[in-house]
Design a protein around this motif. Structure first.
Motif, short mmCIF file in Angstrom:
data_model
loop_
_atom_site.label_atom_id
_atom_site.label_comp_id
_atom_site.label_asym_id
_atom_site.label_seq_id
_atom_site.Cartn_x
_atom_site.Cartn_y
_atom_site.Cartn_z
N LEU A 83 42.66 159.46 -38.68
CA LEU A 83 41.89 160.48 -37.67
C LEU A 83 41.42 161.60 -38.11
O LEU A 83 40.07 162.05 -37.68
N GLN A 84 42.35 162.33 -38.94
CA GLN A 84 41.99 163.72 -39.52
C GLN A 84 40.68 163.87 -40.43
O GLN A 84 39.67 164.46 -40.16
N ALA A 85 40.67 162.59 -41.11
CA ALA A 85 39.50 162.64 -42.03
C ALA A 85 38.10 162.16 -41.26
O ALA A 85 37.17 162.66 -41.57
N LEU A 86 38.30 161.52 -40.31
CA LEU A 86 37.23 160.99 -39.32
C LEU A 86 36.64 162.37 -38.76
O LEU A 86 35.39 162.52 -38.78
N HIS A 87 37.51 163.04 -38.22
CA HIS A 87 37.31 164.24 -37.61
C HIS A 87 36.72 165.26 -38.24
O HIS A 87 35.57 165.87 -37.94
N ARG A 88 37.04 165.49 -39.58
CA ARG A 88 36.52 166.32 -40.60
C ARG A 88 35.15 165.92 -41.08
O ARG A 88 34.20 166.85 -40.93
N ASP A 89 34.88 164.79 -41.16
CA ASP A 89 33.72 164.30 -41.66
C ASP A 89 32.66 164.15 -40.43
O ASP A 89 31.52 164.27 -40.72
N ALA A 90 33.16 164.37 -39.43
CA ALA A 90 32.01 164.16 -38.05
C ALA A 90 31.65 165.69 -37.74
O ALA A 90 31.27 166.00 -36.59
N GLY A 91 32.13 166.48 -38.48
CA GLY A 91 31.89 168.13 -37.96
C GLY A 91 32.69 168.57 -37.16
O GLY A 91 32.30 169.44 -36.41
N ALA A 92 34.06 168.13 -37.07
CA ALA A 92 35.33 168.50 -36.19
C ALA A 92 34.86 168.71 -34.77
O ALA A 92 34.59 169.89 -34.16
N PRO A 93 34.53 167.67 -34.01
CA PRO A 93 34.18 167.55 -32.61
C PRO A 93 35.59 167.99 -32.02
O PRO A 93 36.76 167.81 -32.34
#
Length: 418
Positions: A83-93
């Motif tokens: 989840l942390q990796a996805l959040h980071r790659d998505a521009g931290a929504p």
């Protein structure tokens, strides 16, 4: 800032944030003491099997991780890291709206929400992903969504009650997950190499990984034509649609016994399952479109947001009107072409059927992976032209196309509105 949408489907997690779209299969790879997720991890699955985990979404819990994989204590740690990796790659929504499968038990949902509380974003909505998808196709009393997860398939029954659709039942189909189906396809492909070249790509990790990497393209090719060629390490083998029959039957056998015989239901099929021979036609299924989950979350977002209260796992949604404009806000969907419904021949319109519509001379029309239609040539099929151009097996056809047989018979694909 716009709410991001996250689809927790472990075969391929997807996240949409504004114009950004991420895809991340549920693979975790331990590399130099750190975790790598998604496509890069999957590409190392056969090369470094001891450093890979694929069960952490399916078996989300706080039991000691067996076998151990780096610093993670349990699968919850791997879910947190993914989840942390996805959040980071998505521009931290700041906010995420989640769609989760019905296989996620109450204690797993509670654990997931606890994990998110330790993340730098807030969960502001949670919906059953089968209900969200079925809300787009609720023109029958009952809809069964066949979801192919990594380690199992899931059959979710959704009923229409008035103007709403509601989750009724969830049935797990063990042994019919994507990884098991993939093994059947790999077995068929490796057998073709051995018979035709005496080369076994499974004997070395590097060539086995090449074979696995070639599978998606091979499946897509065989969905459009009866035979294709694949290459591994300089060796070439031919693979036919019939070689994949065992994988298709494996999934069908697990599904058919859990479906009613009545005609008051429809089946919604994951696109990956539709690539296996006869699955879509035998189940008379509608093949879900790649943008359907995005469209469903966009349409239902206003009522799914639960910022000021404890999150409820939503299992009931309004049915989307079949004649409604399905285009989601934020300009996130492309316009879909009109799909033909009938074949016009000799002034008579004949309805196209998912299990195949005969054209004559060994040709028929069958459902394509995108929900449209494609040509299928049987043994000894004669000549056929589309808009005066010679046809090939697996070729897609569209509304308005004219088909001409060698004997002069002509038919046109048309759309008949309700």
């Amino acid at each position: 800032m716009a709410v991001a949408w996250l689809d927790l489907h472990d075969s391929n997690l997807q996240l949409w944030h504004g114009d950004l779209h991420l895809s991340s299969p549920g693979y975790a790879l331990l590399e130099a003491g750190q975790y790598c997720f998604g496509q890069n991890a999957r590409a190392a699955a056969r090369l470094r099997p001891r450093d890979i985990s694929t069960r952490y979404w399916w078996q989300l819990n706080t039991a000691a991780l067996q076998p151990a994989l780096g610093p993670a204590r349990h699968t919850a740690d791997l879910v947190h890291a993914h989840l942390q990796a996805l959040h980071r790659d998505a521009g931290a929504p700041d906010e995420l709206l989640l769609a989760a499968p019905g296989s996620m038990r109450k204690e797993q949902v509670a654990l997931l929400l606890g994990i998110i509380q330790q993340c730098p974003f807030a969960a502001v909505g949670l919906v059953n992903r089968s209900v969200a998808l079925a809300s787009l196709y609720a023109d029958q009393e009952r809809v069964f969504h066949l979801e192919v997860q990594l380690h199992q398939a899931l059959l979710s029954e959704v009923r229409r009650e008035g103007t709403e659709v509601t989750l009724q039942k969830v049935t797990a189909l063990p042994g019919s997950g994507l990884l098991a189906l993939q093994e059947r396809v790999v077995e068929a492909a490796a057998g073709a190499f051995i018979r035709q070249t005496r080369f076994d790509p499974r004997r070395r990790a590097e060539t086995e990984q090449q074979l696995y990497d070639a599978l998606p393209g091979t499946l897509r090719a065989l969905h459009e034509t009866s035979e294709t060629s694949l290459s591994v390490n300089g060796y070439h083998a031919r693979l036919t649609r019939g070689d994949l029959q065992a994988a298709g039957n494996m999934l069908l056998d697990s599904v058919v016994g859990n479906l009613p015989d009545a005609s008051t239901h429809g089946v919604l099929l994951d696109p990956v399952a539709a690539l296996l021979p006869d699955v879509a036609t035998r189940l008379r299924a509608r093949v879900l479109q790649p943008g359907d989950m995005q469209r469903a979350l966009a349409l239902h977002e206003p009522q799914l947001l639960q910022r000021a209260e404890a999150l409820v796992f939503v299992e009931r949604l309004p049915a989307v009107a079949q004649d409604a404009d399905h285009s989601p806000p934020r300009d996130v969907a492309e316009e879909q072409p009109m799909v033909a419904t009938h074949l016009l021949c000799n002034a008579e319109a004949r309805a196209l059927t998912p299990d195949g519509t005969p054209l004559g001379a060994g040709w028929s029309l069958v459902v394509a992976a995108d929900g449209g239609w494609r040509l299928r040539a049987g043994a000894g099929a004669g000549a056929l032209a589309r808009n005066t151009t010679p046809c090939r097996d697996g070729e897609p056809v569209a509304n308005g196309d004219r088909l001409q047989l060698a004997d002069g018979t002509e038919a046109q694909l048309i759309r008949v509105s309700d």
